[in-house]
Each structure stands twice: as C-alpha cells, then as structure tokens.
Design a protein around this motif. Structure first.
Motif, PDB file in Angstrom:
ATOM      1  N   THR A  84      -2.806  39.347 163.599  1.00 33.86           N
ATOM      2  CA  THR A  84      -4.077  39.255 164.321  1.00 33.86           C
ATOM      3  C   THR A  84      -4.883  38.008 163.968  1.00 33.86           C
ATOM      4  N   GLY A  92      -7.538  36.159 166.398  1.00 34.93           N
ATOM      5  CA  GLY A  92      -8.891  35.772 165.992  1.00 34.93           C
ATOM      6  C   GLY A  92      -9.247  34.376 166.467  1.00 34.93           C
ATOM      7  N   TYR A 100      -9.702  34.556 170.420  1.00 36.21           N
ATOM      8  CA  TYR A 100     -10.932  35.214 170.860  1.00 36.21           C
ATOM      9  C   TYR A 100     -12.161  34.733 170.099  1.00 36.21           C
ATOM     10  N   ALA A 107     -12.989  34.907 167.015  1.00 38.84           N
ATOM     11  CA  ALA A 107     -13.517  36.013 166.219  1.00 38.84           C
ATOM     12  C   ALA A 107     -13.578  35.701 164.737  1.00 38.84           C
ATOM     13  N   HIS A 108     -13.081  34.544 164.321  1.00 34.22           N
ATOM     14  CA  HIS A 108     -13.139  34.191 162.911  1.00 34.22           C
ATOM     15  C   HIS A 108     -14.558  33.787 162.524  1.00 34.22           C
ATOM     16  N   GLN A 114     -12.822  37.150 177.533  1.00 34.44           N
ATOM     17  CA  GLN A 114     -13.646  38.320 177.235  1.00 34.44           C
ATOM     18  C   GLN A 114     -12.764  39.550 177.202  1.00 34.44           C
TER      19      GLN A 114
END
Length: 169
Positions: free
Chosen positions: A60, A64, A67, A69-70, A163
């Motif tokens: 994942t 990250g 998206y 997300a990190h 998204q």
C-alpha cells in the motif's frame, strides 16, 4: 504510457491487497474456530497473519503515492510562490523516487542473500527470501507512481490524485 502502467499497477496492487486481506480474515477466523471449537490450533496462522499484514503495508505504499496519502508538509507551499511550490513538489517526488530505488536495490539484496542462506520461516517452513520479495516489488510500484507524479509536474500540470469514495467501492 506511464498512466497506462499506473492503471495496471492499480489493479495488481488492489487485487493483491484484497487477496491478502481476505486470506488473513479467513485464516484468523479458522484459527479462532480451531482453538475454541476443536480445542486445537493452527500452528502456522500467526506467522501467516504477520507476513500478510507486513506485505499489505509494503504494497500500500505505492497506493499512498498514487492517492497522495503520505505525510507531507503543505504549510510551506502556502507561503511559496507557484514556481517555488512546483520546484518543492518536484524535489519531494525525486526524494521519494530515490527512496523507492533504495527499496528495490536493498530489498533485492536482502531477498537474494536470504534465499542463498536457505533460511526458512519457523512455522510454515517457506523460504523467507520469498517473503522479503515484497520489498523490491513495492519499490517498483512506488517508482511507477512517482514517475506518474513527476510526469505531471514537469509538464506544468498539477497532479490531482484520483478521488476514492468508499461508498461506491
């Protein structure tokens, strides 16, 4: 081309993580049933769950990046101008690319050395070097993700992560 590769990586990562999650849930439930219903135990279940969770964590990391997300420090970008902000984003992506390359090189060495030594996992008796292969594989996925981000930033476009709506998944 990079965007096409990323779509393929999306499917592979998603499929692997979903499969690992499903297998981990089934093994955990089977362990509980075996222990409390049959008064026995699956001696390998804890090791399997550990390897599955670690593998999911590594896989994942590329998601990250995809998206966004990190963890990142975006307060500095608010005060930087557009050109400096873009340069900082490019610098961050290059550092991420270097980190992913280190994962590939050192992860491959770790896996190869462990395979050469013939180390087996304690309970499942599988070569641990195969378990360690998730490290360079996740590095390759991260490289592809960072190349996607860099391709956007270098061409003057802002990278907007896809998204994800959990309700529609």
């Amino acid at each position: 081309m990079i965007e096409g590769l990323n779509r393929i990586v999306d499917k592979v990562e998603g499929g692997l993580v979903t499969l690992l999650m499903l297998l981990a849930a089934v093994v955990a439930i089977a362990q509980v049933v075996a222990r409390y219903v049959f008064n026995s135990s699956l001696y390998w279940s804890e090791e399997f769950l550990l390897y599955a969770l670690i593998s999911m964590s590594f896989l994942t990391m590329g998601m990250g990046v995809r998206y966004a997300a990190h963890i990142s420090v975006e307060a500095g970008l608010a005060f930087a101008g557009e050109r400096l902000g873009r340069a900082l984003k490019i610098g961050a992506a290059v550092l991420g690319l270097i980190f992913a390359a280190v994962l590939i090189v050192l992860g491959w060495r770790l896996s190869a050395n462990t395979l050469n030594m013939g180390q087996l996992s304690p309970a499942m008796r599988i070569p641990v070097g195969y378990v360690y292969l998730v490290i360079p594989v996740s590095g390759v996925f991260m490289v592809l993700r960072y190349l996607l981000v860099l391709s956007f930033l270098i061409t003057g476009r802002d990278y907007t992560p896809p998204q994800s709506d959990i309700k529609n998944a």
